[in-house]
Design a protein around this motif. Structure first.
Motif, PDB file in Angstrom:
ATOM      1  N   ARG A  34      28.949  -1.598  -7.139  1.00  0.00           N
ATOM      2  CA  ARG A  34      27.611  -1.944  -6.659  1.00  0.00           C
ATOM      3  C   ARG A  34      26.631  -0.783  -6.872  1.00  0.00           C
ATOM      4  NH1 ARG A  34      27.259  -6.581  -3.569  1.00  0.00           N
ATOM      5  NH2 ARG A  34      29.268  -7.519  -3.010  1.00  0.00           N
ATOM      6  N   SER A  37      25.820  -0.589 -10.523  1.00  0.00           N
ATOM      7  CA  SER A  37      25.038  -1.734 -11.005  1.00  0.00           C
ATOM      8  C   SER A  37      23.538  -1.488 -10.928  1.00  0.00           C
ATOM      9  CB  SER A  37      25.391  -2.989 -10.192  1.00  0.00           C
ATOM     10  OG  SER A  37      24.983  -2.845  -8.842  1.00  0.00           O
ATOM     11  N   VAL A  92      21.348   0.436  -2.937  1.00  0.00           N
ATOM     12  CA  VAL A  92      21.288  -0.708  -3.844  1.00  0.00           C
ATOM     13  C   VAL A  92      20.014  -1.525  -3.600  1.00  0.00           C
ATOM     14  CG1 VAL A  92      22.420  -2.871  -4.489  1.00  0.00           C
ATOM     15  CG2 VAL A  92      23.788  -0.811  -4.119  1.00  0.00           C
TER      16      VAL A  92
END
Length: 253
Positions: A34, A37, A92
């Motif tokens: 994550r 990403s 994130v």
């Protein structure tokens, strides 16, 4: 340090803290993926094993960037796992920058653990309660509290000495056995089996076995099998320590 290197270091820092604090392998991999990403790149890779982390971030200009990190220290600290999860969610979602996330990781890594007295008291209370749960009397409860107190002091002291992980349960079983046998000699009304079984339950690697089964069910066969072996080694160390204590006790009778 460019952004990609910072990002990959952040993923490794987060994964190291989680793996060293007792998180499952698949959860560590998911957190690292994550974080990576955020780069917007495809075919990112994150691999976590019992003592090793590896991540790869593809780059068109300079080729893929790969880094690995060994994780030597392992403990149980759910507070740090939750703190890393909160940090990764904030990063994130764009609430914090990569530099701020790295600072958060450093603060989490160096956060103080529970004090010596708190940890020892936790061992003592747990051991006493387990002895009562397996059918011990009030006297067994009180004696088990003292035995688990001695065992807790031994485990925390050995942990600070950075000894091999299987030595601590071995010495914990030995101290438990010797203390229980000694208490039974001076207090014949106590039940030796309840003292030993109740106190030993604190040492049993139940959580490690649960994580091993979870990893196996998730398809992480290397990590799952490694943790199963670790559980068996810890269990054998505990049994060996108690067996030595009982043997010495029978020899002196």
């Amino acid at each position: 340090m460019d952004y990609d290197t910072q990002l990959i270091n952040l993923a490794l820092d987060a994964g190291e803290i989680m793996l060293a604090s007792g998180a499952e392998t698949f959860r560590v991999q998911d957190t690292m993926q994550r974080i990576l990403s955020v780069s917007g790149k495809e075919k990112i890779e994150a691999l976590a094993m019992c003592t090793l982390l590896m991540v790869t971030l593809p780059r068109e200009e300079k080729g893929p960037l790969s880094m690995a990190r060994a994780v030597k220290n392992r403990d149980l600290n759910f507070e740090k796992i939750c703190a890393v999860n909160d940090m990764s969610r904030a990063f994130v979602s764009g609430k914090i920058s990569v530099t701020e996330a790295l600072d958060h990781c450093r603060n989490i890594y160096h956060a103080p653990n529970f004090k010596f007295r708190t940890r020892v008291f936790g061992y003592a209370l747990s051991g006493a309660c387990f002895a009562f749960m397996v059918g011990g009397s009030v006297q067994d409860f009180l004696v088990s509290f003292v035995i688990a107190l001695l065992m807790g002091c031994t485990l925390v002291y050995l942990e600070r000495k950075k000894i091999p992980f299987f030595v601590a349960p071995l010495m914990g079983g030995l101290v438990t056995g010797l203390a229980a046998c000694t208490a039974h000699v001076f207090l014949p009304a106590t039940r030796l089996d309840k003292l030993i079984i109740g106190t030993m339950k604190v040492l049993l690697p139940g959580l490690a076995l649960s994580k091993a089964m979870r990893d196996l069910l998730e398809g992480n066969l290397i990590s799952g099998n490694s943790k199963v072996v670790e559980v068996l080694l810890i269990a054998c160390s505990i049994a060996a320590g108690v067996a030595v204590a009982l043997t010495l006790f029978q020899m002196t009778e």
